[in-house]
Write a protein that holds these residues in place. Structure first.
Motif, PDB file in Angstrom:
ATOM      1  N   LEU A 104      38.394  37.887   6.170  1.00  0.00           N
ATOM      2  CA  LEU A 104      39.074  36.878   7.259  1.00  0.00           C
ATOM      3  C   LEU A 104      40.693  37.708   7.527  1.00  0.00           C
ATOM      4  CD1 LEU A 104      39.474  34.903   9.187  1.00  0.00           C
ATOM      5  CD2 LEU A 104      40.421  33.218   7.322  1.00  0.00           C
ATOM      6  N   ALA A 105      41.046  38.294   6.360  1.00  0.00           N
ATOM      7  CA  ALA A 105      42.357  38.842   6.638  1.00  0.00           C
ATOM      8  C   ALA A 105      42.016  40.220   7.310  1.00  0.00           C
ATOM      9  CB  ALA A 105      42.980  39.075   5.201  1.00  0.00           C
ATOM     10  N   PHE A 106      41.141  40.949   6.878  1.00  0.00           N
ATOM     11  CA  PHE A 106      40.679  42.111   7.758  1.00  0.00           C
ATOM     12  C   PHE A 106      40.653  42.040   8.963  1.00  0.00           C
ATOM     13  CE2 PHE A 106      37.380  45.259   8.836  1.00  0.00           C
ATOM     14  CZ  PHE A 106      37.651  46.373   8.224  1.00  0.00           C
ATOM     15  N   ALA A 107      40.089  41.007   9.492  1.00  0.00           N
ATOM     16  CA  ALA A 107      39.504  40.653  10.843  1.00  0.00           C
ATOM     17  C   ALA A 107      40.851  40.244  11.670  1.00  0.00           C
ATOM     18  CB  ALA A 107      38.475  39.617  11.246  1.00  0.00           C
ATOM     19  N   ARG A 108      41.959  39.562  11.098  1.00  0.00           N
ATOM     20  CA  ARG A 108      43.205  39.263  11.769  1.00  0.00           C
ATOM     21  C   ARG A 108      44.243  40.293  11.586  1.00  0.00           C
ATOM     22  NH1 ARG A 108      44.031  33.231   9.091  1.00  0.00           N
ATOM     23  NH2 ARG A 108      43.656  32.141  10.995  1.00  0.00           N
ATOM     24  N   MET A 109      44.204  41.223  10.734  1.00  0.00           N
ATOM     25  CA  MET A 109      45.466  41.920  10.677  1.00  0.00           C
ATOM     26  C   MET A 109      45.480  42.786  12.015  1.00  0.00           C
ATOM     27  SD  MET A 109      46.473  45.650  10.118  1.00  0.00           S
ATOM     28  CE  MET A 109      44.945  46.250   9.360  1.00  0.00           C
ATOM     29  N   ARG A 110      46.762  43.009  12.258  1.00  0.00           N
ATOM     30  CA  ARG A 110      46.897  44.177  13.481  1.00  0.00           C
ATOM     31  C   ARG A 110      48.403  44.870  13.423  1.00  0.00           C
ATOM     32  NH1 ARG A 110      48.951  41.199  19.115  1.00  0.00           N
ATOM     33  NH2 ARG A 110      50.267  39.556  18.371  1.00  0.00           N
ATOM     34  N   TYR A 111      49.351  44.235  12.868  1.00  0.00           N
ATOM     35  CA  TYR A 111      50.744  44.737  12.670  1.00  0.00           C
ATOM     36  C   TYR A 111      50.915  46.110  11.917  1.00  0.00           C
ATOM     37  CZ  TYR A 111      52.250  40.810  15.374  1.00  0.00           C
ATOM     38  OH  TYR A 111      52.385  39.667  16.309  1.00  0.00           O
ATOM     39  N   ALA A 112      50.091  46.080  10.960  1.00  0.00           N
ATOM     40  CA  ALA A 112      49.981  47.371  10.343  1.00  0.00           C
ATOM     41  C   ALA A 112      48.921  48.226  10.713  1.00  0.00           C
ATOM     42  CB  ALA A 112      49.356  47.045   8.585  1.00  0.00           C
ATOM     43  N   ASP A 113      48.392  48.102  12.220  1.00  0.00           N
ATOM     44  CA  ASP A 113      47.411  48.975  12.478  1.00  0.00           C
ATOM     45  C   ASP A 113      48.189  49.638  13.725  1.00  0.00           C
ATOM     46  OD1 ASP A 113      45.480  50.130  14.222  1.00  0.00           O
ATOM     47  OD2 ASP A 113      44.043  48.849  13.266  1.00  0.00           O
ATOM     48  N   ALA A 114      48.432  51.076  13.850  1.00  0.00           N
ATOM     49  CA  ALA A 114      48.916  51.697  14.961  1.00  0.00           C
ATOM     50  C   ALA A 114      48.455  51.472  16.225  1.00  0.00           C
ATOM     51  CB  ALA A 114      49.070  53.171  14.668  1.00  0.00           C
ATOM     52  N   GLN A 115      46.852  51.307  16.276  1.00  0.00           N
ATOM     53  CA  GLN A 115      46.158  50.668  17.613  1.00  0.00           C
ATOM     54  C   GLN A 115      46.324  49.300  17.841  1.00  0.00           C
ATOM     55  OE1 GLN A 115      42.540  53.049  18.120  1.00  0.00           O
ATOM     56  NE2 GLN A 115      42.517  52.851  15.866  1.00  0.00           N
ATOM     57  N   GLY A 116      47.026  48.653  17.150  1.00  0.00           N
ATOM     58  CA  GLY A 116      47.236  46.982  17.506  1.00  0.00           C
ATOM     59  C   GLY A 116      46.096  46.389  17.733  1.00  0.00           C
ATOM     60  N   ASP A 117      45.957  45.680  18.898  1.00  0.00           N
ATOM     61  CA  ASP A 117      44.866  44.819  19.247  1.00  0.00           C
ATOM     62  C   ASP A 117      43.445  45.824  19.471  1.00  0.00           C
ATOM     63  OD1 ASP A 117      45.640  42.248  19.377  1.00  0.00           O
ATOM     64  OD2 ASP A 117      46.147  42.327  21.318  1.00  0.00           O
ATOM     65  N   ILE A 118      43.718  46.910  19.842  1.00  0.00           N
ATOM     66  CA  ILE A 118      42.341  47.734  19.968  1.00  0.00           C
ATOM     67  C   ILE A 118      41.665  47.950  18.530  1.00  0.00           C
ATOM     68  CG2 ILE A 118      41.410  50.166  20.350  1.00  0.00           C
ATOM     69  CD1 ILE A 118      43.609  50.302  22.674  1.00  0.00           C
ATOM     70  N   GLY A 119      42.614  48.350  17.358  1.00  0.00           N
ATOM     71  CA  GLY A 119      42.301  48.389  16.081  1.00  0.00           C
ATOM     72  C   GLY A 119      41.581  47.069  15.469  1.00  0.00           C
ATOM     73  N   ARG A 120      42.096  45.925  15.699  1.00  0.00           N
ATOM     74  CA  ARG A 120      41.711  44.731  15.396  1.00  0.00           C
ATOM     75  C   ARG A 120      40.332  44.428  16.006  1.00  0.00           C
ATOM     76  NH1 ARG A 120      45.237  39.135  15.448  1.00  0.00           N
ATOM     77  NH2 ARG A 120      45.419  39.603  17.604  1.00  0.00           N
ATOM     78  N   ALA A 121      40.208  44.790  17.270  1.00  0.00           N
ATOM     79  CA  ALA A 121      38.872  44.670  17.755  1.00  0.00           C
ATOM     80  C   ALA A 121      37.756  45.360  17.097  1.00  0.00           C
ATOM     81  CB  ALA A 121      39.068  44.798  19.336  1.00  0.00           C
ATOM     82  N   GLN A 122      38.079  46.566  16.902  1.00  0.00           N
ATOM     83  CA  GLN A 122      36.947  47.370  16.243  1.00  0.00           C
ATOM     84  C   GLN A 122      36.908  46.699  14.716  1.00  0.00           C
ATOM     85  OE1 GLN A 122      39.158  50.898  16.078  1.00  0.00           O
ATOM     86  NE2 GLN A 122      38.578  51.684  18.141  1.00  0.00           N
ATOM     87  N   ARG A 123      37.820  46.254  14.026  1.00  0.00           N
ATOM     88  CA  ARG A 123      37.657  45.770  12.823  1.00  0.00           C
ATOM     89  C   ARG A 123      36.783  44.401  12.756  1.00  0.00           C
ATOM     90  NH1 ARG A 123      42.629  47.190  12.255  1.00  0.00           N
ATOM     91  NH2 ARG A 123      43.444  45.012  12.145  1.00  0.00           N
ATOM     92  N   GLN A 124      37.064  43.770  13.870  1.00  0.00           N
ATOM     93  CA  GLN A 124      36.282  42.320  14.065  1.00  0.00           C
ATOM     94  C   GLN A 124      34.708  42.586  14.372  1.00  0.00           C
ATOM     95  OE1 GLN A 124      38.612  40.704  17.268  1.00  0.00           O
ATOM     96  NE2 GLN A 124      40.084  39.655  15.782  1.00  0.00           N
ATOM     97  N   GLN A 125      34.632  43.731  15.325  1.00  0.00           N
ATOM     98  CA  GLN A 125      33.038  44.067  15.690  1.00  0.00           C
ATOM     99  C   GLN A 125      32.615  44.662  14.177  1.00  0.00           C
ATOM    100  OE1 GLN A 125      33.082  46.893  18.663  1.00  0.00           O
ATOM    101  NE2 GLN A 125      33.838  45.445  20.180  1.00  0.00           N
ATOM    102  N   GLN A 126      33.195  45.404  13.399  1.00  0.00           N
ATOM    103  CA  GLN A 126      32.810  45.959  12.206  1.00  0.00           C
ATOM    104  C   GLN A 126      32.266  44.555  11.119  1.00  0.00           C
ATOM    105  OE1 GLN A 126      34.145  48.147   8.054  1.00  0.00           O
ATOM    106  NE2 GLN A 126      35.406  48.617   9.904  1.00  0.00           N
ATOM    107  N   LEU A 127      33.492  43.731  11.281  1.00  0.00           N
ATOM    108  CA  LEU A 127      32.935  42.396  10.361  1.00  0.00           C
ATOM    109  C   LEU A 127      31.714  41.814  10.974  1.00  0.00           C
ATOM    110  CD1 LEU A 127      33.667  40.202   8.099  1.00  0.00           C
ATOM    111  CD2 LEU A 127      35.083  39.276   9.728  1.00  0.00           C
ATOM    112  N   ILE A 128      31.608  41.653  11.968  1.00  0.00           N
ATOM    113  CA  ILE A 128      30.203  40.697  12.447  1.00  0.00           C
ATOM    114  C   ILE A 128      28.949  41.764  12.361  1.00  0.00           C
ATOM    115  CG2 ILE A 128      29.345  39.532  14.617  1.00  0.00           C
ATOM    116  CD1 ILE A 128      32.151  38.739  15.633  1.00  0.00           C
ATOM    117  N   ALA A 129      29.057  43.008  12.677  1.00  0.00           N
ATOM    118  CA  ALA A 129      28.112  43.640  12.319  1.00  0.00           C
ATOM    119  C   ALA A 129      27.831  43.628  10.787  1.00  0.00           C
ATOM    120  CB  ALA A 129      28.409  45.090  12.748  1.00  0.00           C
ATOM    121  N   ALA A 130      28.636  43.834   9.845  1.00  0.00           N
ATOM    122  CA  ALA A 130      28.303  43.714   8.535  1.00  0.00           C
ATOM    123  C   ALA A 130      27.587  42.341   8.046  1.00  0.00           C
ATOM    124  CB  ALA A 130      29.569  43.725   7.711  1.00  0.00           C
ATOM    125  N   ILE A 131      28.219  41.109   8.748  1.00  0.00           N
ATOM    126  CA  ILE A 131      27.666  39.846   8.418  1.00  0.00           C
ATOM    127  C   ILE A 131      26.141  39.761   8.856  1.00  0.00           C
ATOM    128  CG2 ILE A 131      27.650  37.407   9.244  1.00  0.00           C
ATOM    129  CD1 ILE A 131      30.760  37.555   9.103  1.00  0.00           C
TER     130      ILE A 131
END
Length: 333
Positions: A205-232
Motif C-alpha cells: 500500500l505504501a508502495f502504491a501511495r508514495m510519490r514525493y520521493a519519486d522524481a516523476q511524481g504522479d507519473i511514477g506513482r501511476a507506474q507503481r500502481q499498475q505494477q502492484l495490480i499486475a502483481a496481484i
C-alpha cells in the motif's frame, strides 16, 4: 474337448446372483469419478455465487450511449479518516488512483492511468483536479468527468478501498514489487531498499501511495500502481491459489475491498482481470495520456497536471479504436 462351463455359487433363497467382481469394481470407479467430478464442478460454482453475493454495488455508470469495446474505470478510494492524506485542497472522500482499462473490438487492450491532479472539467463544478469530482459527487460524478475527458462510455466501475489492498496482498501471501531506488518517505510510510522484494500488504500500500520521493511524481506513482495490480492479478492466477482455504481467504479479502457498479458481477471482474493481464503483458498498452506540464497553475486549485490539448483527443480515439501499437504511451511531451 470343449472347456467346462463356468460355475457360480448358487444364490441363497431371497438373494440375487453375485455379480462378477470386475463389473462391481468398474461400477465403484464410475461412482467415485462422478462424485469427484461433481465436487470439482460444484466448488468453483459455489465460490463464484458466494463471491457475487458478497459484492457491494453502488450507483456509478451514467447510462450514456455505449462506445465501441468494453471500458472499465478503476478507482482507488480513500477518506480523510483513513490516515495518510496527501491533498490539502480536497476534503472528504477522494480517489488517488484513477485507471481506465479498455478492451477494443480489435487491437491491444490498454491500461491508462489518469494522474489524480489532472486538470479536467467537472460537470456542474467547473475545471479542477479530476480527483475532486469524487469528493464532490462520488462515483457517478467521477464517471461522468472521465467520460467527458476521454469520450469513452464507462461500462463497468470498480472501486477499491485502500485498506482492502492490504488484506488482498496478505491473503495472497505477499507480492513481488520492484523499485530501483532507496526510499524512506514518512508521508506514505514507504521504507525501501533498491531492488525487488516480496512485500506484505502494508508495504504494498505504501508502495502504491508514495510519490514525493519519486522524481516523476504522479507519473511514477501511476507506474507503481499498475505494477502492484499486475502483481496481484498474476499471483491470484498462480497454482498456489488452487488451495481451497486460500481461495476462500482471497475471496473474502477481495470482495471486502471492492464496490462495483450495479450491473457488474464477479464474472465481469474475471473478464477485467484477464483484460488487465493482457494490457500489462507484452502485447498490451500501458501509460498515461500525453502530458503538457506537471505544474499547471490556473489559480484556485493549486498545481495541476495539464494534458496536452492538441494530442489528447486523438489519443483517446486511438485507444478506443485499438489502433495504437503495443507498448508504453503518454507521459511528458
Amino acid at each position: 474337448g470343449a472347456a467346462p462351463p463356468t460355475r457360480t455359487s448358487p444364490a441363497r433363497p431371497g438373494e440375487l446372483p453375485e455379480a462378477p467382481r470386475p463389473r462391481r469394481r468398474r461400477r465403484r470407479a464410475v461412482v467415485v469419478a462422478a462424485l469427484v467430478l461433481a465436487v470439482l464442478l460444484a466448488w468453483p460454482l459455489g465460490l463464484v455465487l458466494w463471491a457475487d453475493s458478497r459484492l457491494e454495488h453502488v450507483e456509478a455508470t451514467s447510462g450514456a450511449a455505449p462506445t465501441a469495446g468494453t471500458t472499465y474505470l478503476l478507482a482507488g478510494s480513500d477518506s480523510r479518516e483513513d490516515g495518510v492524506i496527501e491533498d490539502s485542497e480536497t476534503t472528504g472522500a477522494r480517489t488517488d488512483t484513477i485507471m481506465l482499462l479498455h478492451v477494443p473490438e480489435s487491437g491491444p487492450a490498454a491500461l491508462i492511468s489518469l494522474p489524480r491532479d489532472t486538470y479536467a472539467e467537472i460537470p456542474g463544478h467547473g475545471a479542477a483536479k479530476i480527483n475532486a469530482s469524487f469528493s464532490y459527487g462520488g462515483a457517478p460524478l467521477l464517471v461522468s468527468t472521465v467520460e467527458g475527458l476521454t469520450g469513452m462510455t464507462i461500462d463497468h466501475y470498480v472501486e477499491v478501498g485502500f485498506g482492502g489492498i492490504t488484506d488482498v496482498v496478505d491473503a495472497l501471501g505477499g507480492v513481488e514489487l520492484c523499485l530501483d531506488q532507496d526510499v524512506n518517505e514518512p508521508l506514505s510510510g514507504l521504507v525501501w531498499t533498491s531492488g525487488c522484494h516480496v512485500s506484505d500488504g502494508t508495504t504494498a500500500l505504501a508502495f502504491a501511495r508514495m510519490r514525493y520521493a519519486d522524481a516523476q511524481g504522479d507519473i511514477g506513482r501511476a507506474q507503481r500502481q499498475q505494477q502492484l495490480i499486475a502483481a496481484i492479478t498474476g499471483e491470484a492466477a498462480s497454482p498456489a491459489v488452487l488451495d481451497p482455504r486460500r481461495q476462500v481467504s482471497l475471496v473474502r479479502a477481495g470482495t471486502g475491498a471492492l464496490a462495483v457498479s450495479d450491473d457488474t458481477s464477479v464474472v465481469d471482474l474475471g473478464r477485467l482481470a484477464l483484460a488487465f493481464r493482457s494490457a500489462t503483458g507484452p502485447e498490451g498498452i500501458t501509460g498515461t495520456p500525453p502530458i503538457a506540464t506537471m505544474d499547471y497553475q490556473p489559480g484556485g486549485v493549486g498545481s495541476t497536471v495539464l494534458l496536452d490539448p492538441d494530442l489528447t483527443p486523438a489519443f483517446f480515439t486511438d485507444i478506443r479504436e485499438g489502433s495504437l501499437p503495443p507498448g508504453p504511451v503518454g507521459g511528458l511531451d
